[in-house]
Write an enzyme that holds these catalytic residues in place. Sequence first.
Site, short mmCIF file in Angstrom:
data_model
loop_
_atom_site.label_atom_id
_atom_site.label_comp_id
_atom_site.label_asym_id
_atom_site.label_seq_id
_atom_site.Cartn_x
_atom_site.Cartn_y
_atom_site.Cartn_z
CG ASP A 73 -2.21 -0.76 0.99
OD1 ASP A 73 -2.57 -0.97 -0.18
OD2 ASP A 73 -2.85 -1.17 1.98
CD GLU A 76 -4.11 3.66 -4.27
OE1 GLU A 76 -5.22 4.23 -4.20
OE2 GLU A 76 -3.47 3.55 -5.33
CG ASP A 77 -3.26 3.85 0.84
OD1 ASP A 77 -4.02 4.46 0.07
OD2 ASP A 77 -3.46 2.68 1.20
#
Length: 759
Positions: A73, A76-77
């Site tokens: 992640d 993405e984050d």
Amino acid sequence: MMRQYELVERVQAYNPNADEQLLNKAYVYAMQKHGSQKRASGDPYFNHPLEVAAILTELKLDDASIAVGLLHDTIEDTDATRAEIDQMFGGEIGTIVDGLTKIERLNLVSREEAQAENLRKLLLAISQDVRVLLVKLADRLHNMRTLQFMAPDKQRRIAQETMDIYAPLAGRMGMQDMRNELEDLSFRILQPDHYSAITARLEQMQADNRETIDTITAELTERLSEAGIAARVKARVKSPYSIFSKIERKSIALEQLSDMIGFRVIVGSTEECYRTVGLIHTTWKVVPGRFKDYISVPKHNDYQSIHTTIVGPSRQRVELQIRTEDMDRIAEFGIAAHALYKDGASANLGRIEMESHAYGSLRQTISHLTSGISTEDFLEYTKLELFQDQVFCFTPRGRLIALPRGATPIDFAYALHTDIGDTCVGAKINGLILPLVTQLHSGDEVEILRDQNHRPPSNWIGIAATGKARAAIRRAVRQAAAQRAYALGEHVLSMMLEREGVMLDESEGTALAEALDHSNKRDLLVAVGEGKVGSEPLAAALAQIKGIRKRRRKLDLPVADTADGWFALRATDQFRFRVPGGQRPGSRAKTALAQLDFHTPVTISGEGIVPGDRLVGILEPDSPLMIYPIHSDALIAKHDSDLAWVDVRWNLNRNEEKLYSTVISMESVNKPGSLAQISSAIAACEANINNLVMRMISPDFHQMIFEIEVRDLAQLTDVLATLKRSPGLSAVQRAGLREAGMISTLEWDGNVDRSPRDG
């Protein structure tokens, strides 16, 4: 939260040569990047990638996969970039993390076009490295375990996506334990009442049968030990969703299920599996029809086991699965059970395909799915190919063909080759000629009967169970329809050219097409044949290109003209007529026009007409004026005939409610209730059936021709659309003259009230 050293110890427990430095670096990097981020539960966000990594250690995956679980992640984050991941952890890990990032942005529960495209991207990412799928499944599993902290609508969306896409993919990879948990977690969200009822029943059954379970386990172990077979026997309870699926599939009540608890018998070798079966079958009574050998014929996901059901103590049914330790590990963990991911080696797709039939088959299927088929076909094809249980059938020469449950000989033929499917006219199943709608079962021997001149009818689309067969049938139907339209368009144009006495060379043909907004002459002729380009604009464009001047002639009509040339006839007040200019009548047409007067009788073509139809009149010497709907197939043959064409328009009293007869035809699968289904569909549109004719066109299909009464074209269109949506029906259309002649001839002898009837 799991500590850094605890994660390393988990990996080293199954891989002593694990890259400790890589794991520590990924742990620290992900923790720093996620920093103070929180999940919906209020827990630190870093807890999620850590739990994903823990799930991957349960699957005993390689170091790179564990590192990707920690990092999945970050792009993405957080502010992490692909370049940064590549620099710190290498291009291999960067590629997998990037693939997961792209998947994370996909919404797989959306409108069909977007869903199909997103699903295509997901499958392409999976095909490049199977670890993308394994990490994504672990990510989805942890998200499902913590889904209760999300908003209810988001819970349902994620649960539906999991049920539709990720759980079947886990099953396709043989990861049955993960599939069961994903299905059960989704089932709890999507159908909470059913989930609660089934889990309560399972808990009660386990409590009531604890003593029986212990007895069966001890007795099986003892009998096998006496025969010199060292076995591990363990009871298993079916998952709530698998029980629900069985209830739905068999249409039975929960109380009627007798095999919610089963047993796995784990032995040392394949030989001992068959010895165990022999011992069990000679010791206990066998339930007929419940024996399946998936060792000699493994499932598509590499699953191997022998299934049998016996009558145990207290005369209850006992379901047994007999397998080796390796088979048991593959049954639970699927592709993750293969040794490639436990030796620290890099992913080698060739080796995986050889070692895991499931992944090799998946990559091959994805290759077919992404080879340029249309978006609407892709979604259906993907769900059919990837997400269905299978049956195994054989050709007469012994070739094994795997098909989804519910497949027919049509699917079998297309699985062999598209040409075999296109030319299939029948099938022998186990030596007997049976209808093509027959569902196949595992072990069936299927021989396809062919006719090289045959082409698949459109109603096969509703019979085929595989995406490959449906896509091939649609393609063949479209090609046949385009060819028919082209032939008709070519005929229309050739009649125009012959009537004008001119020729059209290649450059003029291209110019004609471009003048009517088509790229080439063939596309134009197909459009003409399909009715998308009318004869009037075609004639106008042709006249402009060839420099044809329209000729006008004055006709002395039997009644006074209106300003625009329309006149009435005594036979009916429902129509007005006009002789169009520009005709070059031959001798017979001139004779017919000379005979035209106020008393000329009027007749309706046998197909019937309804208000809203475009009409045309044909006049021959010593004959009534015949009115045809513009779509009538009879008009094709009249293009080159020496007869007079007359314009016809409706002249209706809007305050007068009447019903008009017309004829429709369709092809129906030969099965009980088909006529009732059609009648109900027609009645639902408030239309009335006057008469019908049925004729068998093959053992599997009937042609049905109906004379119906409707108010106008809008109601007739509604009837046709409703019938086209009905399962088992195809070729739904207004009947041609030949079909209409089978049921009735709608002639008009001058009395206007005989054709339309008072409503």
